[in-house]
Design an enzyme around this catalytic site. Structure first.
Site, mmCIF file in Angstrom:
data_model
loop_
_atom_site.group_PDB
_atom_site.id
_atom_site.type_symbol
_atom_site.label_atom_id
_atom_site.label_comp_id
_atom_site.label_asym_id
_atom_site.label_seq_id
_atom_site.Cartn_x
_atom_site.Cartn_y
_atom_site.Cartn_z
ATOM 1 N N CYS A 1 -20.127 0.838 -0.841
ATOM 2 C CA CYS A 1 -20.255 -0.082 -1.838
ATOM 3 C C CYS A 1 -21.491 0.090 -2.602
ATOM 4 O O CYS A 1 -21.746 0.404 -3.785
ATOM 5 C CB CYS A 1 -20.182 -1.226 -1.312
ATOM 6 S SG CYS A 1 -18.378 -1.781 -0.725
ATOM 7 N N ASP B 1 0.774 -0.997 -0.026
ATOM 8 C CA ASP B 1 -0.175 -0.086 -0.043
ATOM 9 C C ASP B 1 0.813 1.110 0.124
ATOM 10 O O ASP B 1 1.847 1.294 0.454
ATOM 11 C CB ASP B 1 -0.843 -0.079 1.269
ATOM 12 C CG ASP B 1 -2.247 0.856 1.067
ATOM 13 O OD1 ASP B 1 -3.271 0.288 0.916
ATOM 14 O OD2 ASP B 1 -1.710 2.139 0.960
ATOM 15 N N ARG C 1 -18.951 -9.021 2.968
ATOM 16 C CA ARG C 1 -19.568 -7.816 3.653
ATOM 17 C C ARG C 1 -18.485 -7.142 4.760
ATOM 18 O O ARG C 1 -18.052 -8.016 5.496
ATOM 19 C CB ARG C 1 -20.751 -8.315 4.334
ATOM 20 C CG ARG C 1 -21.880 -8.736 3.553
ATOM 21 C CD ARG C 1 -22.843 -9.741 4.238
ATOM 22 N NE ARG C 1 -22.077 -10.658 4.596
ATOM 23 C CZ ARG C 1 -22.406 -11.838 5.484
ATOM 24 N NH1 ARG C 1 -23.799 -11.534 5.999
ATOM 25 N NH2 ARG C 1 -21.921 -12.713 5.971
HETATM 26 C C1 UGA Z 1 -22.141 -4.890 0.329
HETATM 27 C C2 UGA Z 1 -22.558 -6.317 -0.238
HETATM 28 O O1 UGA Z 1 -23.418 -6.828 0.791
HETATM 29 C C3 UGA Z 1 -21.377 -7.397 -0.241
HETATM 30 O O2 UGA Z 1 -21.877 -8.669 -0.658
HETATM 31 C C4 UGA Z 1 -20.322 -6.821 -1.286
HETATM 32 O O3 UGA Z 1 -19.037 -7.437 -1.363
HETATM 33 C C5 UGA Z 1 -20.054 -5.272 -0.624
HETATM 34 O O4 UGA Z 1 -20.973 -4.576 -0.662
HETATM 35 C C6 UGA Z 1 -18.856 -4.906 -1.583
HETATM 36 O O5 UGA Z 1 -19.302 -4.487 -2.839
HETATM 37 O O6 UGA Z 1 -17.700 -4.856 -1.342
HETATM 38 P P1 UGA Z 1 -21.431 -4.024 2.738
HETATM 39 O O7 UGA Z 1 -21.311 -2.745 2.006
HETATM 40 O O8 UGA Z 1 -20.417 -4.482 3.560
HETATM 41 O O9 UGA Z 1 -21.459 -5.256 1.726
HETATM 42 O O10 UGA Z 1 -22.699 -3.950 3.573
HETATM 43 P P2 UGA Z 1 -24.347 -5.055 3.615
HETATM 44 O O11 UGA Z 1 -24.311 -5.645 4.620
HETATM 45 O O12 UGA Z 1 -24.558 -5.309 2.168
HETATM 46 O O13 UGA Z 1 -25.066 -3.501 3.865
HETATM 47 C C7 UGA Z 1 -25.068 -2.283 3.036
HETATM 48 C C8 UGA Z 1 -26.292 -1.332 3.696
HETATM 49 O O14 UGA Z 1 -27.504 -1.731 3.542
HETATM 50 C C9 UGA Z 1 -26.103 -0.969 5.100
HETATM 51 O O15 UGA Z 1 -26.130 0.556 5.037
HETATM 52 C C10 UGA Z 1 -27.296 -1.794 5.558
HETATM 53 O O16 UGA Z 1 -27.630 -1.148 6.992
HETATM 54 C C11 UGA Z 1 -28.309 -1.627 4.626
HETATM 55 N N1 UGA Z 1 -29.096 -2.860 4.794
HETATM 56 C C12 UGA Z 1 -28.568 -3.964 4.460
HETATM 57 C C13 UGA Z 1 -30.476 -2.643 4.837
HETATM 58 O O17 UGA Z 1 -30.917 -1.450 4.891
HETATM 59 N N2 UGA Z 1 -31.239 -3.767 4.850
HETATM 60 C C14 UGA Z 1 -31.111 -4.906 4.755
HETATM 61 O O18 UGA Z 1 -31.915 -5.749 4.883
HETATM 62 C C15 UGA Z 1 -29.578 -4.992 4.509
#
Ligand code: UGA
Length: 444
Positions: A266, A30, A155
């Protein structure tokens, strides 16, 4: 195996530590010297469950090192993973691929023999040919370098788990039976041998899987939040609706949690970047629905502000508002496009005095939003407040006893932006409890 991971942010640092856990000899690279120093000391520069332990274990075992030198990275291995960031461009919806192209440009002239470059970063479909062009221009060994794509689906807050025990592995190659495929299969052999579904495909499909997956996840969240809007108009309860829908295995309960919507580094930028790429490809109509997915998501934040104003008797000016949650979701200190902080900042702009509490994300939040007040302890933060907003569903917030808390606030009023607090418990403790997409009063 010897391998490198270029870029040591959320994705790269996790990948590097996880590859060391699989038994490989890993060099993380990095250009941020402070980050490299932290990582070499076995410390993650951000909070991710179990990552510190893994870093400490493998920097001590000698299987994991970090450097800021491209020359060292090029000399360390023939297998190079690219895990740098691909943020949204400052001027539009497209991805800023600067870090990916810089990494390849820096690596290219230092590669003198056969090598494999494996992209893990999220990129728009059609990025690999641009990488190949850079290699042709800058590497003396360009004809012996293969580029593969192996998207990451981790995630945050489950990053190690998702890397070591993923629900699938996707690998894209330029042809059949390539050296890249042999090396990558060898690298992931423990995961593949454990029975993980492994999809081998072409480069464009591998790039596209990631965009499509995040677009689907965002759509699912916005779908249930659109239902929340309908519930608000009819007096129905979106939490019970989601539960009822989720039992249909074709729909499923996971990723169907209604509330303040999605944020983070993401989903928001990925649906915009995907739309921008579809426009370039002349396929804009195919993804027009993602504009609405984005709009529904943004409307949840506006609705929260309207509801807060309503609870503050029509004006936010001079009102004291406490927000529980700053991270974009629980169990991370990541505040990128955090719905909670977006609402906090808007309320501040509308004249409210806003205090934010969060178990992990206050250091980063403080630097980015100096205009807000921050207090670690959620109870102290709520002292004397006119309105409490629960915007990131950290588990500890559900444990707080609302009864004594009611005596410490000016007005016992709460809006539950994530629907994870128990309405009966809060109402029985004397609170006015409101939630997005849920009835104003208990069912009689
Ligand atoms: C997301 C994807 O879930 C991963 O599969 C992907 O690899 C990652 O982006 C990426 O592109 O690197 P992440 O951003 O860590 O992962 O988080 P999530 O758990 O998907 O949540 C994203 C957002 O959606 C959060 O703000 C969460 O609060 C919200 N969310 C999630 C909801 O409002 N409702 C849900 O049912 C799920």
């Amino acid at each position: 195996m010897k391998l490198t991971v270029i870029g040591c942010g959320y994705l790269g640092a996790t990948h590097a530590a996880s590859m060391a856990e699989l038994g490989h000899d890993v060099l993380g690279m990095d250009c941020d010297m402070a980050k490299v120093a932290d990582l070499n000391a076995g410390k993650a520069p951000f909070y991710e469950r179990d990552l510190d332990d893994l870093l400490a274990e493998h920097t001590a075992s000698g299987r994991l090192r970090f450097t800021a030198s491209y020359a060292e990275a090029a000399a360390h291995a023939d297998l190079h993973f690219i895990g740098v960031g691909t943020p949204q461009s400052k001027t539009g919806n497209a991805y800023d691929l600067g870090q990916v192209f810089t990494a390849v440009r820096q690596l290219a002239p230092r590669l003198h023999g056969p090598a494999v470059i494996v992209g893990k970063s999220t990129v728009p479909v059609g990025t690999v040919p641009r990488i190949v062009d850079i290699l042709r221009e800058f590497s003396p060994a360009a004809d012996h370098i293969e580029v593969a794509w192996n998207p990451e689906f981790l995630r945050e807050s489950f990053a190690i788990e998702d890397t070591l025990r993923p629900d699938r592995i996707v690998m894209g190659f330029a042809g059949q039976h390539t050296r890249a495929e042999t090396l990558l299969r060898q690298c992931y052999s423990k995961i593949i041998d454990a029975g993980t579904p492994t999809i081998v495909t072409d480069l464009a499909t591998a790039e596209l899987v990631k965009s499509a997956a995040n677009a689907f996840l965002a759509t699912k969240i916005s779908f249930i939040n659109a239902m929340a809007e309908v519930c608000e108009a009819t007096g129905a309860d979106v939490m019970e609706l989601a539960e009822a829908l989720g039992h249909d295995t074709r729909i499923g309960r996971r990723g169907l949690r209604p509330g303040l919507g999605f944020g983070g580094g993401c989903l928001p930028k990925d649906i915009r970047g995907f739309m921008a790429r579809a426009n370039e490809l002349g396929a804009h109509q195919a993804l027009a629905f993602l504009r609405e997915v984005d709009a529904i998501n943004n409307r949840r934040r506006e609705r929260m502000i309207d509801l807060a104003r309503e609870q503050c008797d029509g004006t936010l000016t001079g009102k004291r508002i406490t927000i529980w949650g700053a991270a974009f979701k629980p169990d991370t200190d990541d505040i990128r496009d955090s719905p909670a902080l977006h609402v906090a900042q808007q309320l501040h702009q509308h004249g409210a005095e806003v205090t934010v509490s969060d178990p992990k994300a206050l250091d980063t939040a403080r630097k980015t939003f100096p205009e807000l007040d921050f207090i670690d302890d959620p109870i102290t933060a709520a002292e004397g407040t006119d309105l409490l907003l629960h915007l990131t569903e950290w588990a500890q917030y559900s444990q707080i006893d609302p009864k004594p808390l009611a005596t410490r606030v000016t007005q016992p009023k709460i809006i539950d932006g994530r629907g994870t607090l128990d309405p009966t418990r809060w109402r029985n403790a004397g609170w006015t409890y409101r939630a997005l997409g849920r009835p104003n009063s208990p069912r009689s």
